[in-house]
Scaffold this motif. Structure first.
Motif, PDB file in Angstrom:
ATOM      1  N   PRO A 191     -10.481 -28.846 -26.932  1.00 14.88           N
ATOM      2  CA  PRO A 191     -11.664 -28.767 -27.647  1.00 14.88           C
ATOM      3  C   PRO A 191     -12.291 -27.098 -27.339  1.00 14.88           C
ATOM      4  CG  PRO A 191     -11.680 -30.590 -26.439  1.00 14.88           C
ATOM      5  CD  PRO A 191     -10.462 -30.060 -26.145  1.00 14.88           C
ATOM      6  N   THR A 195      -4.309 -31.205 -32.287  1.00 17.11           N
ATOM      7  CA  THR A 195      -4.657 -29.795 -32.606  1.00 17.11           C
ATOM      8  C   THR A 195      -3.642 -28.557 -31.932  1.00 17.11           C
ATOM      9  OG1 THR A 195      -6.416 -29.406 -31.185  1.00 17.11           O
ATOM     10  CG2 THR A 195      -6.930 -30.293 -33.531  1.00 17.11           C
ATOM     11  N   GLU A 198     -17.503 -27.964 -34.809  1.00 19.72           N
ATOM     12  CA  GLU A 198     -17.764 -26.830 -35.693  1.00 19.72           C
ATOM     13  C   GLU A 198     -19.346 -26.652 -36.015  1.00 19.72           C
ATOM     14  OE1 GLU A 198     -15.346 -27.250 -39.085  1.00 19.72           O
ATOM     15  OE2 GLU A 198     -13.574 -26.547 -38.043  1.00 19.72           O
ATOM     16  N   PHE A 258      -7.153 -34.644 -27.934  1.00 25.84           N
ATOM     17  CA  PHE A 258      -7.740 -33.568 -28.899  1.00 25.84           C
ATOM     18  C   PHE A 258      -6.614 -32.397 -28.890  1.00 25.84           C
ATOM     19  CE2 PHE A 258      -9.703 -29.570 -30.451  1.00 25.84           C
ATOM     20  CZ  PHE A 258     -10.446 -30.024 -31.487  1.00 25.84           C
ATOM     21  N   THR A 298     -12.773 -17.495 -36.818  1.00 29.05           N
ATOM     22  CA  THR A 298     -13.218 -18.053 -37.980  1.00 29.05           C
ATOM     23  C   THR A 298     -12.668 -17.456 -39.283  1.00 29.05           C
ATOM     24  OG1 THR A 298     -15.406 -17.711 -38.345  1.00 29.05           O
ATOM     25  CG2 THR A 298     -15.025 -19.799 -37.310  1.00 29.05           C
ATOM     26  N   TYR A 340     -10.726 -24.592 -29.057  1.00 29.84           N
ATOM     27  CA  TYR A 340     -10.897 -24.584 -30.395  1.00 29.84           C
ATOM     28  C   TYR A 340     -12.242 -24.143 -31.050  1.00 29.84           C
ATOM     29  CZ  TYR A 340     -11.393 -26.932 -35.158  1.00 29.84           C
ATOM     30  OH  TYR A 340     -11.461 -26.970 -36.516  1.00 29.84           O
ATOM     31  N   THR A 341     -13.157 -24.149 -30.025  1.00 28.20           N
ATOM     32  CA  THR A 341     -14.629 -23.503 -30.496  1.00 28.20           C
ATOM     33  C   THR A 341     -14.387 -22.075 -30.361  1.00 28.20           C
ATOM     34  OG1 THR A 341     -15.321 -23.959 -28.065  1.00 28.20           O
ATOM     35  CG2 THR A 341     -15.734 -25.598 -29.643  1.00 28.20           C
ATOM     36  N   LYS A 371     -10.238 -37.565 -34.962  1.00 26.98           N
ATOM     37  CA  LYS A 371      -9.878 -36.197 -35.034  1.00 26.98           C
ATOM     38  C   LYS A 371     -10.901 -35.487 -35.866  1.00 26.98           C
ATOM     39  CE  LYS A 371      -6.398 -33.047 -36.666  1.00 26.98           C
ATOM     40  NZ  LYS A 371      -5.283 -32.854 -37.279  1.00 26.98           N
ATOM     41  N   THR A 372     -11.029 -36.234 -37.009  1.00 26.47           N
ATOM     42  CA  THR A 372     -11.949 -35.387 -38.192  1.00 26.47           C
ATOM     43  C   THR A 372     -13.451 -35.224 -37.416  1.00 26.47           C
ATOM     44  OG1 THR A 372     -10.635 -36.461 -39.942  1.00 26.47           O
ATOM     45  CG2 THR A 372     -13.017 -35.875 -40.508  1.00 26.47           C
ATOM     46  N   ILE A 398     -13.538 -32.486 -34.874  1.00 21.88           N
ATOM     47  CA  ILE A 398     -13.716 -31.084 -35.283  1.00 21.88           C
ATOM     48  C   ILE A 398     -15.005 -30.958 -36.162  1.00 21.88           C
ATOM     49  CG2 ILE A 398     -12.535 -29.638 -37.298  1.00 21.88           C
ATOM     50  CD1 ILE A 398      -9.885 -31.098 -36.463  1.00 21.88           C
ATOM     51  N   GLN A 399     -15.439 -31.876 -36.642  1.00 22.05           N
ATOM     52  CA  GLN A 399     -16.948 -31.535 -37.457  1.00 22.05           C
ATOM     53  C   GLN A 399     -17.754 -31.219 -36.311  1.00 22.05           C
ATOM     54  OE1 GLN A 399     -17.634 -35.025 -39.789  1.00 22.05           O
ATOM     55  NE2 GLN A 399     -16.303 -34.284 -41.447  1.00 22.05           N
TER      56      GLN A 399
END
Length: 85
Positions: free
Chosen positions: A77, A73, A44, A69, A85, A80-81, A36-37, A40-41
């Motif tokens: 994905p 979350t 982003e 994902f 922000t 998420y993008t 997951k970490t 996300i990295q």
């Protein structure tokens, strides 16, 4: 896998399982948190496609990565993008 990871950490499979258990964790949960970490990295940073991220994190299909994902979350994905922000 646990079998591959334990020797890399200089311990037996049993010792790794016990060390994780003492911390209230298990190997599967640890792997999922790391995935997951990293997911996300990567998202982003925006340098890799969802498919590239999926395969880099060990998923056999992008759809399986997307499903995982969403479980982590609450969004896909791609969603998420697009988030502000």
């Amino acid at each position: 896998s646990l079998k591959d990871s334990a020797p890399r950490l200089g311990m037996s499979e049993r010792a790794l399982q016990e060390a994780l258990r003492e911390k209230g964790q298990n190997f599967s949960d640890l792997v999922n948190r790391i995935r997951k970490t990293l997911a996300i990295q990567h998202l982003e940073e925006g340098r890799k496609s969802v498919s590239q991220i999926a395969y880099a994190l060990g998923f056999d299909r992008p759809s399986n990565f997307s499903r995982a994902f969403r479980g982590w979350t609450g969004v896909s994905p791609r969603e998420y993008t697009r988030k502000p922000t």
